[in-house]
Each structure stands twice: as C-alpha cells, then as structure tokens.
Design a protein around this motif. Structure first.
Motif, mmCIF file in Angstrom:
data_model
loop_
_atom_site.group_PDB
_atom_site.id
_atom_site.type_symbol
_atom_site.label_atom_id
_atom_site.label_comp_id
_atom_site.label_asym_id
_atom_site.label_seq_id
_atom_site.Cartn_x
_atom_site.Cartn_y
_atom_site.Cartn_z
ATOM 1 N N GLU A 184 -20.295 -26.328 -43.147
ATOM 2 C CA GLU A 184 -21.495 -26.983 -42.624
ATOM 3 C C GLU A 184 -22.769 -26.275 -43.089
ATOM 4 O O GLU A 184 -23.872 -26.762 -42.858
ATOM 5 C CB GLU A 184 -21.450 -27.006 -41.090
ATOM 6 C CG GLU A 184 -20.259 -27.786 -40.536
ATOM 7 C CD GLU A 184 -20.095 -27.607 -39.037
ATOM 8 O OE1 GLU A 184 -21.012 -27.006 -38.408
ATOM 9 O OE2 GLU A 184 -19.064 -28.030 -38.492
ATOM 10 N N TYR A 185 -22.603 -25.129 -43.715
ATOM 11 C CA TYR A 185 -23.742 -24.367 -44.233
ATOM 12 C C TYR A 185 -23.911 -24.665 -45.723
ATOM 13 O O TYR A 185 -22.926 -24.741 -46.460
ATOM 14 C CB TYR A 185 -23.509 -22.870 -44.050
ATOM 15 C CG TYR A 185 -23.517 -22.390 -42.620
ATOM 16 C CD1 TYR A 185 -24.562 -21.620 -42.122
ATOM 17 C CD2 TYR A 185 -22.464 -22.681 -41.754
ATOM 18 C CE1 TYR A 185 -24.567 -21.152 -40.813
ATOM 19 C CE2 TYR A 185 -22.461 -22.223 -40.436
ATOM 20 C CZ TYR A 185 -23.508 -21.470 -39.973
ATOM 21 O OH TYR A 185 -23.512 -21.007 -38.683
ATOM 22 N N ASN A 186 -25.148 -24.786 -46.160
ATOM 23 C CA ASN A 186 -25.412 -25.058 -47.570
ATOM 24 C C ASN A 186 -25.675 -23.799 -48.387
ATOM 25 O O ASN A 186 -25.373 -23.751 -49.580
ATOM 26 C CB ASN A 186 -26.616 -26.000 -47.713
ATOM 27 C CG ASN A 186 -26.297 -27.401 -47.263
ATOM 28 O OD1 ASN A 186 -25.187 -27.886 -47.462
ATOM 29 N ND2 ASN A 186 -27.260 -28.056 -46.627
ATOM 30 N N LEU A 187 -26.232 -22.770 -47.753
ATOM 31 C CA LEU A 187 -26.662 -21.577 -48.484
ATOM 32 C C LEU A 187 -25.782 -20.364 -48.251
ATOM 33 O O LEU A 187 -25.553 -19.587 -49.171
ATOM 34 C CB LEU A 187 -28.109 -21.221 -48.109
ATOM 35 C CG LEU A 187 -29.159 -22.318 -48.297
ATOM 36 C CD1 LEU A 187 -30.534 -21.785 -47.916
ATOM 37 C CD2 LEU A 187 -29.162 -22.842 -49.724
ATOM 38 N N ILE A 188 -25.286 -20.183 -47.037
ATOM 39 C CA ILE A 188 -24.562 -18.946 -46.713
ATOM 40 C C ILE A 188 -23.138 -19.229 -46.221
ATOM 41 O O ILE A 188 -22.586 -18.466 -45.430
ATOM 42 C CB ILE A 188 -25.339 -18.090 -45.684
ATOM 43 C CG1 ILE A 188 -25.480 -18.835 -44.347
ATOM 44 C CG2 ILE A 188 -26.702 -17.694 -46.231
ATOM 45 C CD1 ILE A 188 -25.926 -17.914 -43.197
ATOM 46 N N GLY A 189 -22.554 -20.299 -46.723
ATOM 47 C CA GLY A 189 -21.200 -20.651 -46.308
ATOM 48 C C GLY A 189 -20.178 -19.584 -46.636
ATOM 49 O O GLY A 189 -19.173 -19.439 -45.924
ATOM 50 N N ASP A 190 -20.424 -18.808 -47.703
ATOM 51 C CA ASP A 190 -19.481 -17.733 -48.048
ATOM 52 C C ASP A 190 -19.461 -16.667 -46.960
ATOM 53 O O ASP A 190 -18.388 -16.205 -46.540
ATOM 54 C CB ASP A 190 -19.826 -17.126 -49.407
ATOM 55 C CG ASP A 190 -21.276 -16.692 -49.549
ATOM 56 O OD1 ASP A 190 -22.116 -17.056 -48.691
ATOM 57 O OD2 ASP A 190 -21.583 -15.994 -50.526
ATOM 58 N N LEU A 191 -20.640 -16.278 -46.474
ATOM 59 C CA LEU A 191 -20.738 -15.292 -45.404
ATOM 60 C C LEU A 191 -20.021 -15.786 -44.144
ATOM 61 O O LEU A 191 -19.280 -15.037 -43.498
ATOM 62 C CB LEU A 191 -22.211 -14.999 -45.100
ATOM 63 C CG LEU A 191 -22.529 -14.093 -43.912
ATOM 64 C CD1 LEU A 191 -21.902 -12.724 -44.092
ATOM 65 C CD2 LEU A 191 -24.036 -13.976 -43.727
#
Length: 286
Positions: free
Chosen positions: A176-183
């Motif tokens: 659901e995150y576009n920028l920090i989905g990896d974190l």
C-alpha cells in the motif's frame, strides 16, 4: 531446498541481459524464476521474451497497465512463489554466480541472509561497498523494532530469506506504500527473525539509476513524510507502544531530510508550508 527468484522489471532493458545471465547461470540450480514486467515502455519485452520458454521460468507475466508501485509486483511474485527460500532480484542489479549457493548454506541456520554489496557506477563495477545498517559491525543478530529507525537493508536484491506465510502476506500492508514499501516489508516479515551477513558472495547494486532527491517535487516529499509518519506509528502500534519514544525523533529526522534538500525559495512555497504543517501537527499529537 528450492529457491523462488522473483524478477520484477520496469524499463530496465539496458540491464536485463546482465541480470538474467546472473540468475540462470547460478551454480545452484534448484530454483524457479518468476518474471514480472510492469508494462515497460522501453525494449524490455524484447529481452524478456528470449527467456519466456526457459526451463527455469515458472511464471512469465506482463502487465497491460503499469501498477504504479514495484511493491505490488513484489506481492504478486511472493504469492506465486513455491520455494523454501525467496530472492527478490531487482532487474537493474547483478551478482556473482555463487549467490544462491552461498545464501542457501547460510539459511540452514538463519532466517535472512544479506550478501556483501558493491556499487555499480556509470563506469562499471566498483570496490565501493553499500552498507546495510542491520549488519554494520555485526555478523549476525536478531532483528528488533528499534532497527527500523533506519531502513535495515539498503537493497533487497542482496538478501535471501525463508519463504513467508501466505496468510500473513495477504494481511500485509507494504504494497500500500509507494515510496517506502521495502522498509515496511522488512518490518512485517523480518522483525524478530535472525539475520546474518554473507561475505562469501557479492551482490552488485546499480546506484546511478537512483534519482537525485534534490530534484524531487514537493508532492513527492509530502508523500515521503506521510508514508514515513504512517510507518513509524504503525510500528509503534504493533509493538504496543514500546517504541513511542522513537516516534517524534523519527518524524523529525525525515522532515529535516526534506528541509536540507530544498532551496530557500522552495521553502517559501505553499506546498512546503503544507509539509511543514503536517510535521508540526505530528509533533503536537505524538
């Protein structure tokens, strides 16, 4: 032990041959390759189609429309994976041919294995290391919530990990995150697990493909602050408030990261004022 290799791609045609060769020629051959293209507009399909019928390819999926987020592709690949271990191999990176073999050995004792990582610059491979905060000065440890004040692993391509529960994947929020989905992904699936550094092989991270943060729009930075604020509050909730003392410093550090990348005139703009108000509000309520 079977390894599922997930290759998400978007417009990395220039690097796909090197990346695919680094996968299919691994010394350890008990793996499946899941190729996912997110509606690339360059020549990616020309390269990918050469591998469509490769014996190692279990899924070859080309999106008709771009999903808007690499983390949706991650989730799709993870749902398709049938291996004991998972490797998300980003399409612009590379690695040594013993990458899988050495990780598999480490994963006999640990949950997550992170390889030594060197940077690929515009001139080619370098001896400059990409540090992963989770393993700095540590050869092995147990991940805790406090490790997520920084992104613990700097590049997902360098890591291999034990397969994850599909029910837990369905309930996850990282996509659901576009920028920090990896974190968010690392928190949702690696928190409390044992991690080790694998210095027996090398992963290569293509750094010059990264966008310069100073050129990002105010809209980008607003989303950046919103996503980081949402994340640290989510971690605090999951941890039953035990890291509440880290919430404000975390948000403050992210805001000042924005401050240091904007000019004086940009800081006078209405869009920056909105970001500033968001920051002050979070400082008051948390």
């Amino acid at each position: 032990m079977k390894v599922s290799v997930i290759l998400p791609n978007y417009n990395h045609a220039d690097y796909l041959e090197e990346r695919l060769d680094s996968i299919v020629n691994q010394t350890y051959q008990n793996f499946e390759l899941i190729i996912l293209d997110d509606a690339s507009t360059d020549n990616s399909l020309e390269m990918l189609n050469r591998y469509a019928s490769h014996e190692k390819v279990s899924h070859f999926i080309i999106n008709e429309n771009n999903s808007g987020s690499p983390f949706l592709q991650w989730k799709k690949g993870l749902n398709l994976a049938t291996g004991d271990y998972i490797w998300i191999a980003e399409s612009d990176d590379s690695c040594e041919l013993d990458f899988i073999e050495t990780h598999v050995k480490h994963l006999q004792k640990f949950d997550v294995s992170v390889a030594k990582t060197l940077i690929i610059s515009e001139e080619g491979k370098t001896n400059k290391a990409l540090e992963h905060p989770i393993v700095v000065n540590e050869s092995q440890l147990t991940i805790t919530a406090e490790h997520f004040v920084n992104c613990p692993i700097s590049n997902v391509s360098t890591a291999m990990f034990k397969t994850i529960d599909k029910a837990k994947l369905e309930a996850s929020t990282f996509s659901e995150y576009n920028l920090i989905g990896d974190l968010v992904f690392y928190f949702e699936f690696f928190n409390t697990l044992n991690i080790t550094e694998n210095i027996d092989t090398t992963s290569y991270f293509r750094q010059f493909g990264l966008s310069n943060l100073t050129t990002k729009s105010m809209g980008y930075f607003h989303k950046y602050l919103v996503e980081h604020t949402r994340f640290i509050k989510y971690v605090n909730t999951i941890e039953n408030g035990t890291i509440k003392h880290l919430v404000k410093p975390y948000i403050k550090r992210r805001f000042y990261k924005i401050m240091h990348r904007k000019t004086f005139n940009e800081k006078l703009s209405p869009r920056f004022f909105i970001i500033f108000l968001k920051y002050k509000y979070e400082m008051l309520i948390n």
